[in-house]
Design a protein around this motif. Sequence first.
Motif, mmCIF file in Angstrom:
data_model
loop_
_atom_site.group_PDB
_atom_site.id
_atom_site.type_symbol
_atom_site.label_atom_id
_atom_site.label_comp_id
_atom_site.label_asym_id
_atom_site.label_seq_id
_atom_site.Cartn_x
_atom_site.Cartn_y
_atom_site.Cartn_z
ATOM 1 N N VAL A 82 0.831 -1.200 0.000
ATOM 2 C CA VAL A 82 0.000 0.000 0.000
ATOM 3 C C VAL A 82 0.867 1.252 0.000
ATOM 4 C CG1 VAL A 82 -1.623 1.369 1.389
ATOM 5 C CG2 VAL A 82 -1.996 -1.079 1.098
ATOM 6 N N ILE A 83 1.913 1.231 0.839
ATOM 7 C CA ILE A 83 2.806 2.388 0.910
ATOM 8 C C ILE A 83 3.484 2.625 -0.429
ATOM 9 C CG2 ILE A 83 4.951 3.245 1.953
ATOM 10 C CD1 ILE A 83 4.061 1.748 4.536
ATOM 11 N N ARG A 84 3.968 1.550 -1.031
ATOM 12 C CA ARG A 84 4.643 1.687 -2.324
ATOM 13 C C ARG A 84 3.702 2.250 -3.385
ATOM 14 N NH1 ARG A 84 8.039 -3.959 -2.939
ATOM 15 N NH2 ARG A 84 9.934 -3.289 -1.904
ATOM 16 N N GLN A 85 2.484 1.704 -3.433
ATOM 17 C CA GLN A 85 1.525 2.169 -4.428
ATOM 18 C C GLN A 85 1.219 3.645 -4.254
ATOM 19 O OE1 GLN A 85 -1.771 -0.524 -3.886
ATOM 20 N NE2 GLN A 85 -0.911 -2.081 -5.225
ATOM 21 N N HIS A 86 1.183 4.078 -2.996
ATOM 22 C CA HIS A 86 0.842 5.476 -2.727
ATOM 23 C C HIS A 86 1.982 6.418 -3.070
ATOM 24 C CE1 HIS A 86 -1.343 8.768 -0.862
ATOM 25 N NE2 HIS A 86 -0.216 9.109 -0.248
ATOM 26 N N ILE A 87 3.220 6.023 -2.723
ATOM 27 C CA ILE A 87 4.328 6.965 -2.876
ATOM 28 C C ILE A 87 5.065 6.833 -4.206
ATOM 29 C CG2 ILE A 87 4.661 7.014 -0.374
ATOM 30 C CD1 ILE A 87 7.159 5.338 -0.720
ATOM 31 N N THR A 88 4.800 5.750 -4.955
ATOM 32 C CA THR A 88 5.528 5.541 -6.208
ATOM 33 C C THR A 88 5.470 6.740 -7.156
ATOM 34 O OG1 THR A 88 5.382 3.132 -6.153
ATOM 35 C CG2 THR A 88 5.652 4.138 -8.316
ATOM 36 N N PRO A 89 4.287 7.384 -7.331
ATOM 37 C CA PRO A 89 4.265 8.528 -8.256
ATOM 38 C C PRO A 89 5.164 9.686 -7.822
ATOM 39 C CG PRO A 89 2.046 7.752 -7.792
ATOM 40 C CD PRO A 89 2.960 7.074 -6.812
ATOM 41 N N TYR A 90 5.549 9.721 -6.552
ATOM 42 C CA TYR A 90 6.323 10.848 -6.029
ATOM 43 C C TYR A 90 7.731 10.490 -5.608
ATOM 44 C CZ TYR A 90 1.415 12.041 -5.261
ATOM 45 O OH TYR A 90 0.068 12.220 -5.416
ATOM 46 N N ILE A 91 7.928 9.227 -5.227
ATOM 47 C CA ILE A 91 9.159 8.874 -4.522
ATOM 48 C C ILE A 91 10.413 9.031 -5.367
ATOM 49 C CG2 ILE A 91 9.214 6.410 -5.101
ATOM 50 C CD1 ILE A 91 9.959 8.050 -1.694
ATOM 51 N N ASN A 92 10.321 8.809 -6.682
ATOM 52 C CA ASN A 92 11.519 8.923 -7.513
ATOM 53 C C ASN A 92 12.099 10.321 -7.451
ATOM 54 O OD1 ASN A 92 11.463 6.279 -8.304
ATOM 55 N ND2 ASN A 92 10.281 6.655 -10.153
ATOM 56 N N SER A 93 11.232 11.333 -7.512
ATOM 57 C CA SER A 93 11.739 12.699 -7.464
ATOM 58 C C SER A 93 12.293 13.031 -6.091
ATOM 59 C CB SER A 93 10.630 13.689 -7.834
ATOM 60 O OG SER A 93 9.572 13.610 -6.912
ATOM 61 N N ILE A 94 11.663 12.471 -5.029
ATOM 62 C CA ILE A 94 12.147 12.721 -3.673
ATOM 63 C C ILE A 94 13.518 12.086 -3.472
ATOM 64 C CG2 ILE A 94 11.741 12.238 -1.230
ATOM 65 C CD1 ILE A 94 8.768 12.450 -1.789
ATOM 66 N N ILE A 95 13.650 10.821 -3.890
ATOM 67 C CA ILE A 95 14.928 10.117 -3.745
ATOM 68 C C ILE A 95 16.009 10.809 -4.551
ATOM 69 C CG2 ILE A 95 16.150 7.988 -4.274
ATOM 70 C CD1 ILE A 95 13.592 6.486 -3.607
ATOM 71 N N LEU A 96 15.673 11.197 -5.797
ATOM 72 C CA LEU A 96 16.651 11.863 -6.643
ATOM 73 C C LEU A 96 17.065 13.191 -6.027
ATOM 74 C CD1 LEU A 96 18.283 12.083 -9.226
ATOM 75 C CD2 LEU A 96 16.272 13.060 -10.359
ATOM 76 N N GLY A 97 16.080 13.944 -5.552
ATOM 77 C CA GLY A 97 16.395 15.227 -4.936
ATOM 78 C C GLY A 97 17.267 15.051 -3.718
ATOM 79 N N SER A 98 16.946 14.052 -2.890
ATOM 80 C CA SER A 98 17.729 13.779 -1.689
ATOM 81 C C SER A 98 19.145 13.368 -2.058
ATOM 82 C CB SER A 98 17.053 12.680 -0.875
ATOM 83 O OG SER A 98 17.825 12.357 0.247
#
Length: 198
Positions: free
Chosen positions: A175-191
């Motif tokens: 559930v967490i992955r499905q929710h954050i997948t649309p956003y997480i790549n940009s967050i990880i890349l930015g971090s």
Amino acid sequence: MGENQNISELSLLAGVATGNETAFRSLFDRYRGKIYSYALRLSEDTSLADEVVQDVFLKVWLKRKDLPAVENFNAWLYAIARHRMFDMMKQQAREIQTLEAVQLAAPDTGNNAELSLLEKEHQLLLKDALSQLSPRQQHIYHLSRHHGMKHGEIAHTLNISRHTVKTHLVHALRVIRQHITPYINSIILGSWLLENIF
């Protein structure tokens, strides 16, 4: 009685093989309960058992042209179910390893304003994702992530099996992955950029 049952089954299989949806529905109704019970015994999770039933009968429909050549449909169907359960258990094992190895919290921010923003964004996403979990999943996730409890400790505390704990954690991760997948790549890349370049 058994002979009539067999004849009826052969008739259904012949109908399904030609794409008859009514025959397929009858076949589904006849075997759904058996496959569901089998999957539930192994997974101890109703939603996962439902998923197995859907996957198994989707496979039956996709392979419908092969049905006339199937000599023992019951054994053939259970072989599909076993294979699907094996795949799902392997997937569960991988996801559990990921859940235990990867902390979803953002990296240490210090006084960096950009990293602080990333952390806030990440925490909001995680909070929203966690709100979609069932109360039991939230509780187990909290015990695992925030109290550092092992599967056996959680199982003992809640009086449930270790496998049930693992299943709930897998679903929580999904559930967490499905929710954050649309956003997480940009967050990880930015971090990563902030940590490694700036």
